[in-house]
Design a protein around this motif. Structure first.
Motif: not given
Lengths: 235, 299
Positions: B268-271, B274
């Protein structure tokens, strides 16, 4: 990567983001540290937000939401992709995304310049209020929705419903536009518009890189309810 | 809100790490969905056997249940315990008999999903504790999907947690909310699709199952969903051999993907991405709205 050594380096793998933003906020016009380098942003949200001084911040990697939001005077360079709302509500300064930007890039921004080297997705420049946005790639749907002033320059293509319910923002697209939003029309590209476009391209470092005559201009037909003087008495 | 993640491996060398990678991605999405979490992993499986992912109350005697299943399963089934869940593996030809037996004799046990390779686990609570309870980090497989839920359309219950599975080796996670799920649920039930909750996302899963039952590929089923599903959605879906992503035309819900020679990852998010190997050199992109993406494993 940078020719000039930065004055301050923050590694977000080891330093909390809040410390970086606090340090940036404490900078004054007299501060010696003018160049900042941020390592390992790792998609964190709200990196380098609310800057109010002419600093340069270089971010090495991908950032999350709202990077450089509310920016004033600072130059923020993102060597990577940016998540939603990069440079949202920017007041002045310069924000440069070297990769792609997600949705709502430059949303509601009042001034300054946002340059995106890659693509920007949906709602780029939504409700823009004076910012200049230059996207070297393409932009997604509903871009410049309710754009009030400023300019949006796109070297690639635009998605559906470009400039829906536009006020006075000026839109220039070099490629194709999938569809125009309500009350947005193509307009004649006169010399004054070519001059304006050339000036924006120059400010984005693209002087001579593209031919202004390849662009089409889009703007408001001023036919929606709010433009009719007959409706003024409703307020 | 809600957080969704997915990981599809191209490089078999990473299969031992699939669970660990997915667990790390899931836990990062905690602040998008702290109410419940769940995941599906496609691991090893025999051609002639089927795995049933079962759920029951804490402390349930799954060993006793497995012993009881040896009748309908024609032999003692293989059993792996995972807290409130257990996976039993039975001969494929005995599946109907075992399911009928469970439905009749053990209404206290829910069948969360079935398939030759898919195992599915979900529970209320923080993603980190859900991942730990089920030992996600130790699981191996070729692909998997996960979800962290912030409940909106139905209650915070285990039954309302994702992924939803409405067909063999099929599962779906959803971020968003559908507005035509009641009408569609009635329609799908008439078509014989088993839908067990009032949850809107289960209807989406049932819809894809129905399309695929009628002969569509995963990609075709997703394409048809663009026309028939009304509302906000980012879906990540898994099948025995494939992994797909679809966003609604408005693209209300966020999505980021990363692709390398070794994997395709969704967050949902790049986080969430990582910590994946080689992420710095991955092709990171936002999937386009109303565009079907899917990857199939080489058979």
């Amino acid at each position: 990567m940078n020719a000039i050594a930065p004055d301050v380096t923050f590694d977000l793998a080891t330093t909390p983001l809040r410390e970086l933003n606090e340090a940036l906020h404490k900078a004054t016009a007299e501060s010696n540290a003018r160049r900042w380098r941020v390592l390992n942003p790792n998609g964190r949200h709200a990196v380098a937000v609310g800057l109010a001084m002419p600093l340069t911040v270089e971010i090495e990697g991908n950032v999350g939401y709202y990077c450089a939001g509310m920016n004033a005077e600072a130059s923020v360079i993102i060597h990577g992709n940016a998540g939603q709302g990069v440079a949202e509500n920017m007041m002045s300064g310069f924000v440069h995304v070297r990769g792609d930007a997600s949705q709502s890039a430059g949303a509601t921004a009042h001034g300054g310049m946002l340059v995106v080297d890659g693509n920007a997705s949906a709602r780029c420049g939504i409700s823009m209020k004076g910012v200049d946005i230059v996207v070297k790639g393409s932009i997604g749907h509903m871009s410049a929705f309710m754009g009030q002033s400023g300019s949006l320059v796109v070297l690639g293509d635009a998605g559906e419903a470009l400039g829906d319910s536009l006020y006075e923002a000026k839109l220039f697209v070099r490629g194709t536009v999938k569809s125009l939003g309500a009350d947005c029309i193509e307009k004649e590209m006169r010399d004054e518009h070519k001059a304006l476009l050339a000036q924006k391209l120059k400010a984005a470092g693209l002087e001579g890189a593209v031919d202004v005559s390849e662009f089409k201009r889009y703007g408001s037909a001023r036919q929606l309810y709010n433009f009719h003087v007959d409706n003024a008495s409703a307020y | 809100m809600c957080g969704i993640v997915g990981l599809f491996l191209k490089d078999p060398k990473l299969e031992g790490e699939l669970g660990a990678m997915l667990a790390s991605m899931l836990c990062v999405m905690t602040d998008r969905g702290p109410d419940s979490a769940g995941f599906a992993v496609y691991g090893a499986g025999g051609k002639d056997s089927v795995k049933l992912s079962l759920r029951a109350a804490r402390g349930y005697d799954f060993e006793g249940l497995a012993a009881g299943l040896s009748g309908p399963a024609n032999g003692m089934p293989a059993l792996v315990l995972h807290g409130t869940h257990a996976v039993v593996e039975i001969p494929q030809v005995r599946e109907a008999a075992v399911r009928a037996f469970l439905a009749e004799r053990h209404p206290e046990v829910a069948v969360v999903g079935t398939g030759s390779r898919m195992e599915i686990f979900k529970e209320v609570g923080l993603p980190s504790s859900v991942a730990q309870t089920f030992g996600l980090a130790q699981m191996r497989g070729t692909h998997g999907i996960g979800h962290t839920r912030m409940a909106t359309e139905s209650a915070v219950t285990t039954a309302g947690a994702h992924p939803f599975s409405t067909g063999a080796d099929q599962c779906l996670v959803h971020n968003g909310s559908l507005s035509n799920h009641n009408a569609l649920r009635r329609q799908l039930k008439r078509e014989g699709i088993a839908i067990e909750t009032e949850n809107d996302s289960e209807v989406a899963a049932g819809y894809l199952t129905w399309r695929m039952r009628e002969g569509a590929s995963l990609g075709q089923a997703l394409e048809a969903g663009l026309k028939d599903l009304d509302g906000f959605f980012t879906f990540v879906v898994g099948t025995e051999s494939g992994f797909g992503v679809l966003r609604d035309p408005i693209a209300c819900k966020p999505a980021v993907m990363a692709e390398t020679d070794q994997y395709v990852a969704f967050g949902s998010e790049y986080r969430a991405l990582v910590d994946l190997p080689g992420i710095a050199k991955a092709k990171v992109f936002e999937p386009e709205p109303a565009t079907v993406y899917f990857w199939e494993r080489a058979q």
